[in-house]
Design an enzyme around this catalytic site. Structure first.
Site, PDB file in Angstrom:
ATOM      1  N   ALA A  31       0.848  -1.197   0.000  1.00 45.59           N
ATOM      2  CA  ALA A  31       0.000   0.000   0.000  1.00 45.59           C
ATOM      3  C   ALA A  31       0.875   1.235   0.000  1.00 45.59           C
ATOM      4  CB  ALA A  31      -0.916   0.025   1.218  1.00 45.59           C
ATOM      5  N   ASP A  32       0.442   2.255  -0.726  1.00 44.91           N
ATOM      6  CA  ASP A  32       1.124   3.540  -0.701  1.00 44.91           C
ATOM      7  C   ASP A  32       0.447   4.519   0.242  1.00 44.91           C
ATOM      8  OD1 ASP A  32       3.292   3.944  -3.175  1.00 44.91           O
ATOM      9  OD2 ASP A  32       1.919   2.267  -3.409  1.00 44.91           O
ATOM     10  N   ARG A  33      -0.852   4.315   0.478  1.00 48.61           N
ATOM     11  CA  ARG A  33      -1.542   5.133   1.469  1.00 48.61           C
ATOM     12  C   ARG A  33      -2.802   4.399   1.902  1.00 48.61           C
ATOM     13  NH1 ARG A  33      -2.228  11.635   1.508  1.00 48.61           N
ATOM     14  NH2 ARG A  33      -0.326  11.403   0.298  1.00 48.61           N
TER      15      ARG A  33
END
Length: 299
Positions: free
Chosen positions: A187-189
């Site tokens: 996940a990036d955010r």
């Protein structure tokens, strides 16, 4: 032995150029913030934790080499703030860089307001802060792996487990260990309600997993979690250059006049994250994430 995305010693930083992998394994020097921004934008380095590390370490290298005002603490603080803003803007979806930049700004401001603070003391504190992130990242990744493995094995009634990972979840996305292990994605955010932004294709995989009853997990450090955003609808989605789809090795392969929309990420609704969100502090259902973050940070 796993590949290293980052090689660092005080005053020296190099990264594995991931645009060349697997054909070439070439490490390239990053001598400061401008080169780091270029590498981050071009995706020579990728993975939200690695982006934050390269950004902060590039600033450490720059400061170790004497960049920035030499005598005035307030001027050096302003210089560091400007360099951090450039790094944060390089790739906006991955929140880790923005979070680490804010932590560094707060720590630097506190030290700068101390009695007798000097520019050299501030310079050293930034370098030490960035170097500490390397060790923290390794420790966090090992904890993520341990929590995730234990949680998955507890849910499986037989000995064998088949795991599909999606996105760059191994050592090349981090300081050198990796975050991800049913279906496990990076996940990036992650928004407060558990909605997750990750590489294009994650949403489709989550839908397929839900349809077939396969647990779907997100593996991410708490630095990728953004409790300030209530849902995935508020996550800024980075768009990549059209040439990444229309050209191959500098030669256009798409027909002239073709328009391209090239988002780098999609958003997976928290309802599809059926296994849980794996962090270095434990595994949480999406609805438990915000409370867990507050408890972990002591807010």
């Amino acid at each position: 032995m796993s590949l290293e995305a980052i090689r660092y010693r005080r005053g020296s930083l190099s990264i594995l150029n991931q645009l060349l992998v697997p054909g070439q394994l070439r490490y390239e020097a990053v001598d400061g913030v401008e080169r780091a921004c270029e590498a981050i934008r071009a995706m020579e380095v990728r993975g939200a934790p690695a982006i934050a590390l390269v950004g902060c370490l590039s600033l450490a290298v720059e400061l170790h080499g004497g960049a920035g005002p030499a005598g005035d603490a307030a001027a050096l603080e302003a210089f560091v703030g400007e360099r951090l803003r450039r790094l944060v803007a390089a790739r906006p979806t991955a929140v880790n860089m923005a979070r680490e930049a804010e932590r560094l700004r707060v720590a630097l401001h506190r030290r700068a307001r101390g009695p007798g603070a000097t520019a050299q003391e501030l310079r050293d504190s930034v370098i030490e802060h960035a170097e500490a992130l390397l060790q923290k990242d390794l420790a966090d990744n090992r904890s993520i792996g341990a929590h995730g493995a234990r949680h998955i094995l507890q849910r499986v009634p037989h000995a064998g487990v088949t795991v599909l990972t999606h996105c760059n979840t191994g050592s090349l996305a981090t300081a050198g260990y990796g975050t991800a292990l049913a279906v496990v994605v990076g996940a990036d955010r992650v928004a407060a309600n558990g909605d997750t932004a990750n590489k294009i294709g994650t949403y489709q995989l989550a839908v397929a997993a839900r349809h077939h009853g396969v647990p779907f997990y997100v593996a991410a450090p708490t630095t990728s979690c953004d409790p300030a955003l209530p849902s995935g609808a508020h996550i800024p989605i980075e768009e990549r250059p059209a040439a990444e789809l229309t050209d191959f090795q500098g030669v256009r392969v798409a027909a002239p006049g073709i328009n391209v929309w090239n988002p780098a990420f999609d958003v997976t609704p928290h309802e599809l994250i059926t296994g849980g969100i794996i962090t270095e502090t434990g595994v949480y259902a999406p609805g438990e994430l915000l409370q867990a973050l507050v408890a972990a940070r002591g807010d």
